[in-house]
Scaffold this active site. Structure first.
Site, short mmCIF file in Angstrom:
data_model
loop_
_atom_site.label_atom_id
_atom_site.label_comp_id
_atom_site.label_asym_id
_atom_site.label_seq_id
_atom_site.Cartn_x
_atom_site.Cartn_y
_atom_site.Cartn_z
N SER A 1 5.09 -0.03 -2.25
CA SER A 1 3.80 0.68 -2.21
C SER A 1 4.12 2.09 -1.74
CB SER A 1 2.90 -0.01 -1.18
OG SER A 1 1.80 0.81 -0.83
N TYR B 1 1.14 -4.15 6.88
CA TYR B 1 1.40 -3.87 5.45
C TYR B 1 2.46 -2.78 5.32
CZ TYR B 1 0.10 -2.97 0.51
OH TYR B 1 0.10 -2.81 -0.86
#
Ligand code: NAD
Length: 252
Positions: free
Chosen positions: A141, A154
């Site tokens: 990401s 995350y």
């Protein structure tokens, strides 16, 4: 760019960028094994077959090592080889500041988003060592390179995916196995639609569009195009890379 007849595993294939990528790879002649914890992956595989593609679904929890092992075994049983993989399954951020995260939330994020990639990599690499090489793409990401606020679990997991990608590339380059990561920006998937329902994420999202130099969010198929290139021989000298596919988020 030819991926015809390549056997490719796609995890997180029931939805979002995994489903779009599985469809795109199959439309270019790859034989695709769709893996997901959700049984709706079976419907995605059925749709690909209806369109003339070659696809199988294997229900898989990537956080369980035995499931990852069984996924690769099922692929070898069905197709006799493994040429590529898109390790993409993941869960969204909790949208909480670090001090409010429970240990369980932390461990779940690490188990799915990081250990899930490790589990799949391990058995994919074992298969590719047997057959003499392959190409693997891991979904990190933009949060694999910068922090997203209120997403410590995350951000840590996705930074870990980038490190794991480099480590695997270093370990297996000599054996002809390439391993790369993509760093998607904001992509219009069900995960983002769910996140947008959270008031904390909404506040952050207000500025998010402006952070993308292209001033729009991405489409799942745009991720699929990058993955198809990384799985093909068109990227034959690319390994250990963490490639932004982010509309310019990380550049601005
Ligand atoms: N959408 C974005 O903006 C964005 C941005 C950067 C990175 N990502 C990453 O991209 C990947 C795909 O996300 P998406 O947006 O397509 O989300 P999505 O929710 O649409 O799809 C994710 C899929 O992963 C599956 N999954 C979840 N846990 C699993 C498990 N334990 N085992 C197997 N499958 C599991 C889900 O069932 C789902 O089908 C994720 O790793 C996500 O973190 C997404």
């Amino acid at each position: 760019m030819d991926i015809k007849d390549r056997v490719v595993i796609v995890t997180g294939a029931a939805s979002g960028m995994g489903a779009a990528t599985a469809g795109l790879l199959a439309s270019r002649g790859a034989k695709v094994v769709l893996a997901d914890i959700s049984d709706s992956g079976a419907e995605v595989a059925e749709g690909i077959r209806r369109d003339g593609g070659d696809a199988e679904f294997v229900r898989t929890d990537v956080g369980r090592e035995s499931d990852a092992e069984a996924l690769v075994a099922a692929t070898l049983d069905r197709y006799g080889k493994l040429d590529g993989a898109f390790n993409n399954a993941g869960i969204e951020m909790c949208s909480l500041p670090l001090h409010k995260l429970t240990g369980e939330q932390w461990e779940r994020a690490i188990r799915v988003d990081l250990t899930g990639v490790f589990n799949c990599l391990k058995y994919e690499i074992i298969a590719m060592l047997e057959s003499g090489g392959g190409s693997i793409v891991n979904t990190a990401s933009a949060a694999g390179q910068v922090a997203i606020p209120n997403a410590a679990e995350y951000t840590a997991a996705k930074h870990g995916v980038v490190g794991l990608t480099k480590a695997a590339a270093a370990d297996y380059g000599k054996q002809g196995i390439r391993v790369n990561a993509i760093l998607p920006g904001t992509i219009e998937t069900p995960m983002v639609a769910r996140a947008m329902e959270d008031p904390t994420f909404q506040i952050y999202a207000e500025g998010l569009l402006q952070r993308h130099a292209l001033h729009r969010f991405g489409k799942p198929g745009e991720i699929g195009e990058s993955v198809a290139w990384l799985l093909s021989d068109g990227s034959s000298f690319v390994t250990g890379a963490a490639i932004p596919v982010d509309g310019g988020w990380l550049a601005t």
